[in-house]
Motif scaffolding. Structure first.
Motif, PDB file in Angstrom:
ATOM      1  N   ARG A 155      -5.940   5.257  -2.033  1.00  0.00           N
ATOM      2  CA  ARG A 155      -5.324   6.259  -1.227  1.00  0.00           C
ATOM      3  C   ARG A 155      -5.586   5.992   0.565  1.00  0.00           C
ATOM      4  N   LEU A 156      -6.432   5.536   0.785  1.00  0.00           N
ATOM      5  CA  LEU A 156      -6.748   5.109   2.219  1.00  0.00           C
ATOM      6  C   LEU A 156      -5.944   4.092   2.447  1.00  0.00           C
ATOM      7  N   ASP A 157      -6.107   3.060   1.794  1.00  0.00           N
ATOM      8  CA  ASP A 157      -5.149   1.850   1.941  1.00  0.00           C
ATOM      9  C   ASP A 157      -3.799   2.071   1.994  1.00  0.00           C
ATOM     10  N   GLN A 158      -3.163   3.062   1.135  1.00  0.00           N
ATOM     11  CA  GLN A 158      -1.845   3.516   1.155  1.00  0.00           C
ATOM     12  C   GLN A 158      -1.544   4.259   2.359  1.00  0.00           C
ATOM     13  N   LEU A 159      -2.392   5.139   2.780  1.00  0.00           N
ATOM     14  CA  LEU A 159      -2.349   5.696   3.947  1.00  0.00           C
ATOM     15  C   LEU A 159      -2.019   4.838   5.312  1.00  0.00           C
ATOM     16  N   LYS A 160      -3.069   3.846   5.244  1.00  0.00           N
ATOM     17  CA  LYS A 160      -2.918   2.784   6.473  1.00  0.00           C
ATOM     18  C   LYS A 160      -1.530   2.160   6.294  1.00  0.00           C
ATOM     19  N   LYS A 161      -1.143   1.745   5.057  1.00  0.00           N
ATOM     20  CA  LYS A 161      -0.011   0.920   4.851  1.00  0.00           C
ATOM     21  C   LYS A 161       1.427   1.735   5.365  1.00  0.00           C
ATOM     22  N   ASP A 162       1.248   3.083   5.106  1.00  0.00           N
ATOM     23  CA  ASP A 162       2.484   3.857   5.689  1.00  0.00           C
ATOM     24  C   ASP A 162       2.107   4.397   7.008  1.00  0.00           C
ATOM     25  N   ARG A 163       1.199   4.010   7.604  1.00  0.00           N
ATOM     26  CA  ARG A 163       0.760   4.523   9.170  1.00  0.00           C
ATOM     27  C   ARG A 163       0.716   5.968   9.078  1.00  0.00           C
ATOM     28  N   VAL A 164      -0.020   6.721   8.254  1.00  0.00           N
ATOM     29  CA  VAL A 164      -0.112   7.986   8.299  1.00  0.00           C
ATOM     30  C   VAL A 164      -1.566   8.118   8.873  1.00  0.00           C
ATOM     31  N   PRO A 165      -1.946   8.975   9.554  1.00  0.00           N
ATOM     32  CA  PRO A 165      -3.020   9.301  10.106  1.00  0.00           C
ATOM     33  C   PRO A 165      -4.029   9.981   9.111  1.00  0.00           C
ATOM     34  N   VAL A 166      -5.089   9.567   8.934  1.00  0.00           N
ATOM     35  CA  VAL A 166      -6.110  10.180   8.074  1.00  0.00           C
ATOM     36  C   VAL A 166      -6.805  11.341   8.628  1.00  0.00           C
ATOM     37  N   GLN A 167      -6.480  12.470   8.123  1.00  0.00           N
ATOM     38  CA  GLN A 167      -7.294  13.702   8.667  1.00  0.00           C
ATOM     39  C   GLN A 167      -8.431  13.924   8.109  1.00  0.00           C
ATOM     40  N   MET A 168      -9.559  14.280   8.682  1.00  0.00           N
ATOM     41  CA  MET A 168     -10.732  14.874   7.799  1.00  0.00           C
ATOM     42  C   MET A 168     -11.226  16.046   8.354  1.00  0.00           C
ATOM     43  N   PRO A 169     -11.888  16.814   7.654  1.00  0.00           N
ATOM     44  CA  PRO A 169     -12.436  18.249   7.930  1.00  0.00           C
ATOM     45  C   PRO A 169     -13.392  18.152   8.878  1.00  0.00           C
ATOM     46  N   PRO A 170     -13.686  19.099   9.798  1.00  0.00           N
ATOM     47  CA  PRO A 170     -14.840  19.241  10.949  1.00  0.00           C
ATOM     48  C   PRO A 170     -16.102  18.834  10.127  1.00  0.00           C
ATOM     49  N   VAL A 171     -16.961  18.274  10.820  1.00  0.00           N
ATOM     50  CA  VAL A 171     -18.347  17.999  10.556  1.00  0.00           C
ATOM     51  C   VAL A 171     -19.400  18.737  11.301  1.00  0.00           C
TER      52      VAL A 171
END
Length: 137
Positions: A28-44
């Motif tokens: 999924r991460l590779d596909q998001l990068k390919k689609d140029r979708v920024p990866v959102q992460m929850p607050p830590v």
């Protein structure tokens, strides 16, 4: 992290399953990068715990698949880094590993929703519309 690192598989009974190759399919991460979708992460709230967990190895291995990080690995990490974890920190790191292993298995289903979701971005909308345009013409 487990959801992002998983490679979604089509249902076994679907026609797409015949041509599916896990070795070449993107995560999924590779596909998001390919689609140029920024990866959102929850607050830590405790970033140092996440860093220590990553340093310990995230998961263990039994030779066939990922397993929960063994206590011995956590102990060895402490000895090698001279960082003494409190009992709750060590238990939290192991619990994170257990949650990662469980989520990674669940996340192989291509219909598995993300365990955390931020606001939908314009890039995500554009990527989904592009997929629909490819499918529907």
């Amino acid at each position: 992290m487990a959801w992002l690192n998983a490679t979604p598989r089509p249902p076994a009974e679907s026609p797409r399953a015949k041509n599916f190759n896990a070795a070449t399919a993107p995560s999924r991460l590779d596909q998001l990068k390919k689609d140029r979708v920024p990866v959102q992460m929850p607050p830590v709230p405790l970033p140092h715990i996440i860093q220590w967990w990553i340093e310990t190895g995230v998961t263990g291995s039994n030779g066939m698949s990922a397993t929960v990080l063994p206590w011995a690995e956590i102990s060895a990490w402490q000895a090698n880094t001279s960082i003494k974890l409190s009992s709750w920190e060590a238990r939290l790191i192991r619990a994170l590993s257990q949650a990662y292993v469980q989520q990674s298995r669940i996340s192989e289903d291509e219909a598995c929703p993300p365990p955390w979701r931020g606001a939908v971005t314009e890039a995500e909308k554009a990527a989904e519309i592009a997929v629909l345009d490819d499918v529907l013409g």
